[in-house]
Design a protein around this motif. Structure first.
Motif, PDB file in Angstrom:
ATOM      1  N   CYS A  88     -81.988-137.167 -25.361  1.00  0.00           N
ATOM      2  CA  CYS A  88     -81.721-138.152 -24.263  1.00  0.00           C
ATOM      3  C   CYS A  88     -80.397-138.406 -24.236  1.00  0.00           C
ATOM      4  O   CYS A  88     -79.531-138.702 -25.585  1.00  0.00           O
ATOM      5  CB  CYS A  88     -82.726-139.345 -24.412  1.00  0.00           C
ATOM      6  SG  CYS A  88     -82.686-140.247 -22.900  1.00  0.00           S
ATOM      7  N   ASP A  89     -79.786-138.929 -23.313  1.00  0.00           N
ATOM      8  CA  ASP A  89     -78.266-139.055 -22.947  1.00  0.00           C
ATOM      9  C   ASP A  89     -77.703-139.486 -24.109  1.00  0.00           C
ATOM     10  O   ASP A  89     -76.574-138.741 -24.345  1.00  0.00           O
ATOM     11  CB  ASP A  89     -78.070-140.007 -21.702  1.00  0.00           C
ATOM     12  CG  ASP A  89     -78.411-139.507 -20.323  1.00  0.00           C
ATOM     13  OD1 ASP A  89     -79.204-138.364 -20.391  1.00  0.00           O
ATOM     14  OD2 ASP A  89     -77.917-140.028 -19.081  1.00  0.00           O
ATOM     15  N   CYS A 104     -88.235-138.855 -23.431  1.00  0.00           N
ATOM     16  CA  CYS A 104     -87.910-137.580 -23.502  1.00  0.00           C
ATOM     17  C   CYS A 104     -87.783-136.826 -24.950  1.00  0.00           C
ATOM     18  O   CYS A 104     -87.537-135.694 -25.143  1.00  0.00           O
ATOM     19  CB  CYS A 104     -86.091-137.668 -23.262  1.00  0.00           C
ATOM     20  SG  CYS A 104     -85.831-138.094 -21.719  1.00  0.00           S
ATOM     21  N   GLU A 155     -83.127-143.693 -22.275  1.00  0.00           N
ATOM     22  CA  GLU A 155     -82.150-143.922 -21.370  1.00  0.00           C
ATOM     23  C   GLU A 155     -82.610-145.226 -20.362  1.00  0.00           C
ATOM     24  O   GLU A 155     -81.670-146.000 -19.937  1.00  0.00           O
ATOM     25  CB  GLU A 155     -81.797-142.627 -20.411  1.00  0.00           C
ATOM     26  CG  GLU A 155     -80.674-142.927 -19.333  1.00  0.00           C
ATOM     27  CD  GLU A 155     -79.260-143.298 -19.950  1.00  0.00           C
ATOM     28  OE1 GLU A 155     -79.083-143.203 -21.107  1.00  0.00           O
ATOM     29  OE2 GLU A 155     -78.666-144.091 -19.280  1.00  0.00           O
ATOM     30  N   THR A 181     -85.521-133.656 -21.823  1.00  0.00           N
ATOM     31  CA  THR A 181     -84.489-134.441 -21.237  1.00  0.00           C
ATOM     32  C   THR A 181     -84.520-134.016 -19.810  1.00  0.00           C
ATOM     33  O   THR A 181     -85.245-132.947 -19.180  1.00  0.00           O
ATOM     34  CB  THR A 181     -83.312-134.268 -21.762  1.00  0.00           C
ATOM     35  OG1 THR A 181     -82.950-132.900 -22.056  1.00  0.00           O
ATOM     36  CG2 THR A 181     -83.056-134.592 -23.273  1.00  0.00           C
ATOM     37  N   CYS A 182     -83.763-134.692 -18.826  1.00  0.00           N
ATOM     38  CA  CYS A 182     -83.555-134.629 -17.373  1.00  0.00           C
ATOM     39  C   CYS A 182     -83.302-133.286 -17.133  1.00  0.00           C
ATOM     40  O   CYS A 182     -82.438-132.414 -17.786  1.00  0.00           O
ATOM     41  CB  CYS A 182     -82.532-135.438 -16.844  1.00  0.00           C
ATOM     42  SG  CYS A 182     -83.071-137.146 -16.763  1.00  0.00           S
ATOM     43  N   ALA A 234     -77.466-135.505 -20.488  1.00  0.00           N
ATOM     44  CA  ALA A 234     -78.345-134.925 -21.574  1.00  0.00           C
ATOM     45  C   ALA A 234     -77.956-133.226 -21.739  1.00  0.00           C
ATOM     46  O   ALA A 234     -77.515-132.828 -22.946  1.00  0.00           O
ATOM     47  CB  ALA A 234     -79.784-135.051 -21.716  1.00  0.00           C
TER      48      ALA A 234
HETATM   49 FE1  FES Z   1     -83.813-138.865 -21.153  1.00  0.00          FE
HETATM   50 FE2  FES Z   1     -82.377-138.320 -18.482  1.00  0.00          FE
HETATM   51  S1  FES Z   1     -83.760-140.109 -19.221  1.00  0.00           S
HETATM   52  S2  FES Z   1     -82.250-137.293 -20.413  1.00  0.00           S
END
Ligand code: FES
Length: 569
Positions: free
Chosen positions: A125-126, A57, A89, A197-198, A204
């Protein structure tokens, strides 16, 4: 010579018993990096860099940090980046959650110990943004959050795919046998295809929106895609803004206040944000001595509609949200509900920010308050004999048909027990049963995994069952969908009633009344409590010992007890 008001490299000298010697030595060593004397007299803007080869990410951070440096240099500062812990993550065992507090300690201590006039925190990332905000709140040095930005959702055959709501949708189909191994491999290669990120309103993205709403990130920067040129411009602007912060000495304690935390809760509810964010926001607020009451969360939830149509609650991706007006558009809709006198990193109040022209808003994606996506907020807290200090349900990503229900508990005592039996064709389970997972909370030794999204038992999934009531002390990915009761507090491993549930017990859920009740007589619960086996032995050394000795429950953000509060260092 040292002065009473040091800036830049003259700040926070290494202790040799002779401050002038310390400064002379520091400058001498800094000059070995090729900086001119003029540069070394500038204010120092630190850049907390959480890039890592084990964090996809953050793979665009080198370019992002170059842009931050450009902004700092143009504004007359000296940008110096430094590495911190990074938390990718999906790469950490047992979970990234276990290491969020480690990253926060690293960030706090390096921001405090190094000679920084201000710091730009680069995360995404989260767990990284919560860790950086927690660290900054404690260090209380002028700080600005720069967000990684979301991935792009990309075309695959006749639809767009984006991590990670689509990851779960296809995995559920694979488990149900409606797609085969060849197809799931093709999908695996198309779910996450850019830096960032996701791509949905997962943890995130939720934390990005919260950082902007708190006032810790520049306006309009939360949702810009990672690969968009505007992301680099946001980085450059963040560098320049950090220089302004260095001059104004506007510190996080003036930005993270009970009022801005409440604004952030409103945002969390209005975007149908991740359940994880309530834990992270409680931890960030706790660093400034601010408690988040879950009862207050319910009051806010009843008066804050979901305004955005984003996965996993709705249908769009983060790139669509950015183009639709982003956080600013949501804030404008929420304006009558917000504390507008909250200060932000720009030196403007939230109200001043929102007095600027609104710009384009796509009403398919960011709805007006008069026509919301859902009339109430995304999250509710439940209380009752099963969760005396609360549990969380994301009602915006759940099936309302199950909201008022009573069911028979089918209990899994651990993650191992769950994976061993959930797909057993002989498992005694019906769609009306409540699946219960024990021993997956913060003190369980599992690192409070995102296991609360218990899979539908294999035989029911194959029969077409899509949702069931599921209850645990675990967390859930912000990208998941289902009638899932999480963060049951106190957790099973900390003596909570969840540990006492047995298969066959009746449990009553009422989202309307905010209740979750274990319908077992008190004397029977007492007998079960006395018969509980001893806890397995805890780690005896290292970070895991520190974690097990000090981690708090979900309602206190799973922070360490000795890190909370805004007291003096
Ligand atoms: Fe990094 Fe989802 S894996 S934000």
């Amino acid at each position: 010579m040292t002065t009473d008001n040091p800036i830049g490299l003259a700040r926070g000298l290494t202790n040799y018993g002779d401050p002038d010697f310390s400064l002379y030595l520091r400058r001498s060593f800094a000059r070995s990096m090729g900086y001119s004397e003029t540069m070394l007299q500038r204010p120092v803007i630190g850049i907390a860099n959480s890039a890592s080869g084990i964090n996809n990410c953050h793979r665009h951070f080198p370019e992002l940090i170059d842009a931050v440096k450009r902004g700092v240099l143009a504004a007359g500062g000296l940008p110096l980046d430094f590495p911190t812990v990074s938390l990718g993550e999906v790469y950490l065992n047992p979970t990234s959650m276990m290491y969020r507090n480690l990253m926060s300690i690293d960030t706090e201590e390096m921001v405090r110990a190094q000679p920084l006039d201000a710091v730009v925190l680069v995360g995404g990332c989260d767990k990284t943004v919560p860790a950086q905000l927690m660290g900054a709140a404690s260090a209380n040095v002028p700080a600005i959050q720069l967000i990684a930005g979301p991935m792009m959702a990309m075309r695959f055959e006749n639809e767009r795919l984006g991590a990670c709501t689509d990851c779960r949708r296809f995995w559920a189909q694979f488990r149900a046998g409606t797609i085969d191994a060849l197809r799931i491999r093709a999908i695996e290669g198309n779910l996450a295809v850019t830096a960032g990120t996701c791509a949905v309103m997962g943890t995130a993205s939720t934390m990005a929106c919260i950082a902007e709403t708190l006032g810790m990130a520049l306006p309009g920067t939360a949702a810009i895609p990672a690969v968009h040129a505007d992301r680099l411009r946001a980085a450059e602007a963040s560098g320049a803004a950090a220089m302004a912060l260095a001059k104004s000495r506007l510190t996080p304690d003036r930005i993270i206040t009970p009022q801005s935390v409440e604004n952030a809760l409103r945002m969390l509810l209005a975007i149908g944000g991740s359940t994880n964010a309530i834990i992270h926001l409680a931890a960030v607020a706790g660093r400034r001595g601010i408690e988040i009451s879950l009862k207050r969360l319910n009051e806010l939830s009843d008066t804050t509609p979901v305004l955005v149509d984003l996965k996993p609650t709705g249908q769009y991706y983060m790139e669509d949200f950015n183009a639709a007006g982003g956080v600013g558009a949501v804030l404008r809709e929420l304006q009558p509900l917000l504390h507008l006198d909250c200060m932000t990193v720009t030196g403007e109040t939230l109200g001043q920010r929102l007095s600027a022209p609104a710009g384009y808003v796509d009403r398919n994606i960011v709805r007006p308050r008069s026509e919301p996506f859902l009339p109430y907020g995304g999250l509710v807290a439940l209380f009752g004999s099963l969760a005396p200090r609360g549990a969380i349900l994301k009602r915006s990503a759940a099936d309302p048909k199950l909201f008022e229900s009573e069911g028979r508990a089918v209990v899994f005592s651990s993650l191992e027990d769950l994976s061993a039996r959930i797909d057993d064709p002989g498992l005694d389970v019906t769609p009306q049963d409540f699946l219960v997972l024990q021993n997956a909370g913060p003190k369980s030794g599992t690192g409070m995994p995102e296991a609360g999204y218990l899979p539908i038992p294999g035989k029911l999934a194959k029969a077409g069952v899509k949702d069931m009531v599921r209850i645990s002390d675990a967390r859930m990915s912000g990208t998941a969908f289902g009638t899932i009761v999480l963060h049951v507090t106190p957790e099973a491993a900390d003596g909570g009633p969840l540990a006492l549930v047995r298969t066959g017990d009746r449990i009553k859920l009422s989202v309307r009344d905010r209740r979750i009740e274990l319908m077992v007589a008190e004397d029977e619960l007492g007998r079960r409590r006395n018969a509980l086996p001893p806890r397995p032995s805890a780690p005896t050394r290292g970070y895991r010992k520190l974690y097990m000795d000090h981690v708090l429950q979900a309602d206190q953000g799973c922070d360490f007890d000795f890190l909370r509060g805004g007291g003096a260092f």
